[in-house]
Design a protein around this motif. Structure first.
Motif, PDB file in Angstrom:
ATOM      1  N   ALA A  83     -23.215  18.524  -1.868  1.00  0.00           N
ATOM      2  CA  ALA A  83     -23.088  17.576  -0.759  1.00  0.00           C
ATOM      3  C   ALA A  83     -22.845  16.164  -1.281  1.00  0.00           C
ATOM      4  CB  ALA A  83     -24.343  17.612   0.122  1.00  0.00           C
ATOM      5  N   GLU A  84     -23.577  15.780  -2.323  1.00  0.00           N
ATOM      6  CA  GLU A  84     -23.406  14.442  -2.896  1.00  0.00           C
ATOM      7  C   GLU A  84     -22.028  14.293  -3.529  1.00  0.00           C
ATOM      8  OE1 GLU A  84     -28.116  13.583  -3.915  1.00  0.00           O
ATOM      9  OE2 GLU A  84     -26.835  14.568  -5.417  1.00  0.00           O
ATOM     10  N   LEU A  85     -21.528  15.358  -4.145  1.00  0.00           N
ATOM     11  CA  LEU A  85     -20.186  15.319  -4.724  1.00  0.00           C
ATOM     12  C   LEU A  85     -19.129  15.143  -3.631  1.00  0.00           C
ATOM     13  CD1 LEU A  85     -18.679  15.471  -7.398  1.00  0.00           C
ATOM     14  CD2 LEU A  85     -18.539  17.944  -7.093  1.00  0.00           C
ATOM     15  N   LEU A 135     -21.571   6.703   7.060  1.00  0.00           N
ATOM     16  CA  LEU A 135     -22.711   7.317   6.382  1.00  0.00           C
ATOM     17  C   LEU A 135     -22.408   7.500   4.895  1.00  0.00           C
ATOM     18  CD1 LEU A 135     -25.554   8.458   6.560  1.00  0.00           C
ATOM     19  CD2 LEU A 135     -24.564  10.641   7.284  1.00  0.00           C
ATOM     20  N   CYS A 136     -21.205   7.944   4.559  1.00  0.00           N
ATOM     21  CA  CYS A 136     -20.832   8.132   3.147  1.00  0.00           C
ATOM     22  C   CYS A 136     -20.887   6.809   2.387  1.00  0.00           C
ATOM     23  CB  CYS A 136     -19.430   8.733   3.042  1.00  0.00           C
ATOM     24  SG  CYS A 136     -19.347  10.457   3.580  1.00  0.00           S
ATOM     25  N   GLU A 137     -20.365   5.748   2.985  1.00  0.00           N
ATOM     26  CA  GLU A 137     -20.382   4.437   2.321  1.00  0.00           C
ATOM     27  C   GLU A 137     -21.806   3.943   2.094  1.00  0.00           C
ATOM     28  OE1 GLU A 137     -17.899   1.835   4.623  1.00  0.00           O
ATOM     29  OE2 GLU A 137     -16.054   2.710   3.820  1.00  0.00           O
ATOM     30  N   ALA A 138     -22.687   4.228   3.039  1.00  0.00           N
ATOM     31  CA  ALA A 138     -24.081   3.798   2.888  1.00  0.00           C
ATOM     32  C   ALA A 138     -24.804   4.601   1.808  1.00  0.00           C
ATOM     33  CB  ALA A 138     -24.811   3.928   4.225  1.00  0.00           C
ATOM     34  N   LEU A 139     -24.406   5.845   1.592  1.00  0.00           N
ATOM     35  CA  LEU A 139     -25.083   6.702   0.615  1.00  0.00           C
ATOM     36  C   LEU A 139     -24.483   6.614  -0.792  1.00  0.00           C
ATOM     37  CD1 LEU A 139     -25.556   9.904   2.808  1.00  0.00           C
ATOM     38  CD2 LEU A 139     -27.310   8.259   2.136  1.00  0.00           C
ATOM     39  N   ARG A 140     -23.228   6.232  -0.916  1.00  0.00           N
ATOM     40  CA  ARG A 140     -22.568   6.202  -2.228  1.00  0.00           C
ATOM     41  C   ARG A 140     -23.276   5.322  -3.265  1.00  0.00           C
ATOM     42  NH1 ARG A 140     -17.337   7.710  -3.614  1.00  0.00           N
ATOM     43  NH2 ARG A 140     -17.048   5.720  -4.665  1.00  0.00           N
ATOM     44  N   PRO A 141     -23.799   4.137  -2.919  1.00  0.00           N
ATOM     45  CA  PRO A 141     -24.470   3.333  -3.954  1.00  0.00           C
ATOM     46  C   PRO A 141     -25.630   4.060  -4.631  1.00  0.00           C
ATOM     47  CG  PRO A 141     -24.014   1.984  -2.043  1.00  0.00           C
ATOM     48  CD  PRO A 141     -23.688   3.404  -1.659  1.00  0.00           C
ATOM     49  N   GLN A 142     -26.362   4.883  -3.886  1.00  0.00           N
ATOM     50  CA  GLN A 142     -27.465   5.648  -4.470  1.00  0.00           C
ATOM     51  C   GLN A 142     -26.957   6.663  -5.496  1.00  0.00           C
ATOM     52  OE1 GLN A 142     -29.443   7.576  -1.209  1.00  0.00           O
ATOM     53  NE2 GLN A 142     -29.576   5.701  -0.016  1.00  0.00           N
ATOM     54  N   LEU A 143     -25.744   7.143  -5.302  1.00  0.00           N
ATOM     55  CA  LEU A 143     -25.192   8.176  -6.179  1.00  0.00           C
ATOM     56  C   LEU A 143     -24.722   7.614  -7.516  1.00  0.00           C
ATOM     57  CD1 LEU A 143     -23.113  10.199  -3.559  1.00  0.00           C
ATOM     58  CD2 LEU A 143     -25.507  10.497  -4.236  1.00  0.00           C
ATOM     59  N   ARG A 144     -24.420   6.336  -7.551  1.00  0.00           N
ATOM     60  CA  ARG A 144     -23.917   5.706  -8.783  1.00  0.00           C
ATOM     61  C   ARG A 144     -24.940   5.757  -9.918  1.00  0.00           C
ATOM     62  NH1 ARG A 144     -19.336   3.396  -6.899  1.00  0.00           N
ATOM     63  NH2 ARG A 144     -19.397   2.356  -4.904  1.00  0.00           N
ATOM     64  N   THR A 145     -26.203   5.844  -9.588  1.00  0.00           N
ATOM     65  CA  THR A 145     -27.256   5.825 -10.616  1.00  0.00           C
ATOM     66  C   THR A 145     -27.663   7.224 -11.081  1.00  0.00           C
ATOM     67  OG1 THR A 145     -28.999   5.828  -8.953  1.00  0.00           O
ATOM     68  CG2 THR A 145     -28.170   3.670  -9.677  1.00  0.00           C
TER      69      THR A 145
END
Length: 187
Positions: free
Chosen positions: A117-119, A100-110
């Motif tokens: 939670a995102e941190l 789940l973290c790997e799938a969500l990390r690309p969204q956080l780059r922007t």
């Protein structure tokens, strides 16, 4: 993972796609990965969410023309679900938040700003199995008594249970397998 890897993978996929996970999906995910937190009526999903300060929010489908009423569903954000899984893993449960973290990390780059939670998701690859000990206690350290039981989980976490002179549990500490005293954590 514990139970059904395919069920967990489908819940991860749906959560990433919508950005949300319903209360029932959270419960199904926990049962599919490591049913122990919910086993034998020990804890409910709601109690876990409260304990880890993960908010449930009422969500509604966007109204369409002609709608005059809505039915709400309690959900957690995808980031909050990942954070819950990170916290459960850091407490010694055999839950793997990595997919789940790997799938969500690309969204956080922007994003310029991240929630707590995102941190946690951002730092997860670096901090996994290295977090400072988690402590659940009824009072200050001097009142804990002595450790009576300790166990090492399948993933290498060490749990120590402290009891007072009457035999009552007073504290539980869980240490990550790669944590070292004095180590400076990222967040």
């Amino acid at each position: 993972m514990g139970g059904s890897d395919s069920e967990a993978a489908e819940i991860y996929r749906q959560t990433v796609a919508s950005g949300w996970a319903s209360y029932i999906r959270v419960e199904s995910l926990l049962i599919a990965t490591d049913p122990r937190p919910l086993g034998f009526g020990a804890l409910t999903v709601r109690e876990l969410l409260v304990a880890f300060e993960i908010p449930l929010q009422w969500t509604y489908r966007r109204p369409r023309r002609g709608d005059d009423g809505m039915i709400g569903v309690e959900m957690v954000t995808a980031a909050d679900l990942a954070h819950l899984l990170i916290l459960l893993e850091a407490t010694g449960f055999t839950i793997d938040p990595t997919p789940l973290c790997e799938a969500l990390r690309p969204q956080l780059r922007t994003r310029e700003h991240l929630t707590a939670a995102e941190l946690a998701i951002w730092w997860h690859p670096k901090e996994r199995h290295r977090s400072a000990p988690k402590v659940l206690a009824t009072g200050p350290r001097g009142t804990w008594g002595t450790p009576g039981h300790d166990l090492i989980t399948a993933t290498g976490y060490r749990a120590d249970l402290f009891r007072d002179v009457a035999g009552n549990a007073t504290a539980l500490t869980v240490s990550a397998p790669k944590w070292r005293p004095g180590r400076r954590l990222a967040a």
